[in-house]
Motif scaffolding. Structure first.
Motif, PDB file in Angstrom:
ATOM      1  N   PRO A  22      43.785  70.866  86.556  1.00 46.46           N
ATOM      2  CA  PRO A  22      43.192  70.853  87.898  1.00 46.46           C
ATOM      3  C   PRO A  22      44.226  70.720  89.018  1.00 46.46           C
ATOM      4  CG  PRO A  22      42.600  68.868  86.679  1.00 46.46           C
ATOM      5  CD  PRO A  22      43.315  69.770  85.728  1.00 46.46           C
ATOM      6  N   GLU A  23      45.282  69.945  88.791  1.00 44.51           N
ATOM      7  CA  GLU A  23      46.316  69.789  89.821  1.00 44.51           C
ATOM      8  C   GLU A  23      47.046  71.111  90.036  1.00 44.51           C
ATOM      9  OE1 GLU A  23      50.373  67.253  90.752  1.00 44.51           O
ATOM     10  OE2 GLU A  23      48.966  66.485  89.260  1.00 44.51           O
ATOM     11  N   CYS A  24      47.368  71.781  88.947  1.00 44.56           N
ATOM     12  CA  CYS A  24      48.034  73.081  89.041  1.00 44.56           C
ATOM     13  C   CYS A  24      47.137  74.084  89.762  1.00 44.56           C
ATOM     14  CB  CYS A  24      48.389  73.592  87.653  1.00 44.56           C
ATOM     15  SG  CYS A  24      49.134  75.227  87.646  1.00 44.56           S
ATOM     16  N   ARG A  25      45.880  74.150  89.373  1.00 42.94           N
ATOM     17  CA  ARG A  25      44.918  75.070  89.991  1.00 42.94           C
ATOM     18  C   ARG A  25      44.821  74.805  91.494  1.00 42.94           C
ATOM     19  NH1 ARG A  25      41.638  77.484  86.774  1.00 42.94           N
ATOM     20  NH2 ARG A  25      41.582  75.743  85.323  1.00 42.94           N
ATOM     21  N   SER A  26      44.764  73.542  91.859  1.00 38.69           N
ATOM     22  CA  SER A  26      44.675  73.162  93.266  1.00 38.69           C
ATOM     23  C   SER A  26      45.916  73.602  94.044  1.00 38.69           C
ATOM     24  CB  SER A  26      44.489  71.653  93.376  1.00 38.69           C
ATOM     25  OG  SER A  26      44.495  71.245  94.712  1.00 38.69           O
ATOM     26  N   LYS A  27      47.091  73.395  93.451  1.00 32.91           N
ATOM     27  CA  LYS A  27      48.334  73.791  94.128  1.00 32.91           C
ATOM     28  C   LYS A  27      48.407  75.305  94.305  1.00 32.91           C
ATOM     29  CE  LYS A  27      51.083  69.799  93.199  1.00 32.91           C
ATOM     30  NZ  LYS A  27      52.402  69.253  93.210  1.00 32.91           N
ATOM     31  N   LEU A  28      47.952  76.038  93.296  1.00 29.28           N
ATOM     32  CA  LEU A  28      47.940  77.495  93.420  1.00 29.28           C
ATOM     33  C   LEU A  28      46.995  77.949  94.524  1.00 29.28           C
ATOM     34  CD1 LEU A  28      48.029  78.600  89.675  1.00 29.28           C
ATOM     35  CD2 LEU A  28      49.813  78.971  91.389  1.00 29.28           C
ATOM     36  N   GLU A  29      45.841  77.313  94.610  1.00 30.34           N
ATOM     37  CA  GLU A  29      44.859  77.673  95.637  1.00 30.34           C
ATOM     38  C   GLU A  29      45.350  77.330  97.038  1.00 30.34           C
ATOM     39  OE1 GLU A  29      41.313  75.682  94.363  1.00 30.34           O
ATOM     40  OE2 GLU A  29      40.997  77.086  92.699  1.00 30.34           O
ATOM     41  N   GLN A  30      46.132  76.256  97.160  1.00 37.54           N
ATOM     42  CA  GLN A  30      46.602  75.813  98.466  1.00 37.54           C
ATOM     43  C   GLN A  30      47.939  76.439  98.868  1.00 37.54           C
ATOM     44  OE1 GLN A  30      46.654  71.543  98.357  1.00 37.54           O
ATOM     45  NE2 GLN A  30      44.498  71.404  97.824  1.00 37.54           N
ATOM     46  N   ALA A  31      48.590  77.121  97.961  1.00 41.97           N
ATOM     47  CA  ALA A  31      49.912  77.687  98.242  1.00 41.97           C
ATOM     48  C   ALA A  31      49.836  78.740  99.335  1.00 41.97           C
ATOM     49  CB  ALA A  31      50.492  78.299  96.973  1.00 41.97           C
ATOM     50  N   SER A  32      50.866  78.770 100.156  1.00 45.91           N
ATOM     51  CA  SER A  32      50.933  79.806 101.189  1.00 45.91           C
ATOM     52  C   SER A  32      51.268  81.160 100.574  1.00 45.91           C
ATOM     53  CB  SER A  32      51.972  79.440 102.248  1.00 45.91           C
ATOM     54  OG  SER A  32      53.245  79.274 101.661  1.00 45.91           O
ATOM     55  N   GLU A  33      52.040  81.138  99.493  1.00 47.09           N
ATOM     56  CA  GLU A  33      52.379  82.361  98.763  1.00 47.09           C
ATOM     57  C   GLU A  33      52.551  82.025  97.289  1.00 47.09           C
ATOM     58  OE1 GLU A  33      55.069  85.343 101.061  1.00 47.09           O
ATOM     59  OE2 GLU A  33      55.815  83.315 101.498  1.00 47.09           O
ATOM     60  N   VAL A  34      52.061  82.923  96.425  1.00 44.69           N
ATOM     61  CA  VAL A  34      52.233  82.783  94.982  1.00 44.69           C
ATOM     62  C   VAL A  34      52.957  84.034  94.506  1.00 44.69           C
ATOM     63  CG1 VAL A  34      51.093  82.571  92.748  1.00 44.69           C
ATOM     64  CG2 VAL A  34      50.144  81.391  94.755  1.00 44.69           C
ATOM     65  N   PHE A  35      54.092  83.837  93.841  1.00 44.90           N
ATOM     66  CA  PHE A  35      54.922  84.943  93.385  1.00 44.90           C
ATOM     67  C   PHE A  35      54.869  85.075  91.871  1.00 44.90           C
ATOM     68  CE2 PHE A  35      56.821  83.519  97.324  1.00 44.90           C
ATOM     69  CZ  PHE A  35      57.038  84.705  98.003  1.00 44.90           C
ATOM     70  N   PHE A  36      54.920  86.310  91.425  1.00 50.02           N
ATOM     71  CA  PHE A  36      55.068  86.636  90.015  1.00 50.02           C
ATOM     72  C   PHE A  36      56.381  87.389  89.897  1.00 50.02           C
ATOM     73  CE2 PHE A  36      50.583  86.454  90.975  1.00 50.02           C
ATOM     74  CZ  PHE A  36      50.123  85.583  90.018  1.00 50.02           C
ATOM     75  N   SER A  37      57.221  86.985  89.006  1.00 49.59           N
ATOM     76  CA  SER A  37      58.524  87.595  88.843  1.00 49.59           C
ATOM     77  C   SER A  37      58.416  89.037  88.383  1.00 49.59           C
ATOM     78  CB  SER A  37      59.338  86.800  87.817  1.00 49.59           C
ATOM     79  OG  SER A  37      60.532  87.479  87.517  1.00 49.59           O
ATOM     80  N   ALA A  38      59.401  89.825  88.744  1.00 46.74           N
ATOM     81  CA  ALA A  38      59.482  91.203  88.262  1.00 46.74           C
ATOM     82  C   ALA A  38      59.647  91.235  86.749  1.00 46.74           C
ATOM     83  CB  ALA A  38      60.639  91.926  88.935  1.00 46.74           C
TER      84      ALA A  38
END
Length: 95
Positions: A22-38
């Motif tokens: 839940p903490e991880c999910r919350s941080k992802l939802e609140q992030a200004s940007e979420v990156f996935f590496s090439a």
């Protein structure tokens, strides 16, 4: 906060898997940007080739395109209908 997501977390997010806490999910939802590496599509393509993920297509580059589409874009433009087995939205290149 800007976050870079590891490949397994990317898969969990795509599959709506309950492994993510839940903490991880919350941080992802609140992030200004979420990156996935090439390298994420590359890694996923290799894992498919090694039999660690389902493989519907023999072409590793096609699988990497699918992985990138799953992470980054709403639809993949292609003439390869086999890629629909991965659950990505396809835009038919010949229509």
């Amino acid at each position: 906060m800007r976050l870079l997501v590891d490949s397994h977390v990317a898969l969990w997010r795509l599959e709506r898997n309950n492994e993510m806490g839940p903490e991880c999910r919350s941080k992802l939802e609140q992030a200004s940007e979420v990156f996935f590496s090439a390298v994420t599509p590359w890694e996923l393509g290799i894992k498919v080739a090694l039999g660690q993920l389902s493989m519907h297509h023999r072409d590793p580059f096609a699988r990497m395109l699918v992985a990138q589409a799953q992470l980054d874009v709403p639809a993949l433009v292609t003439a390869d209908r086999v890629l629909s087995r991965y659950g990505v939205e396809l835009v038919a290149a010949r229509s």
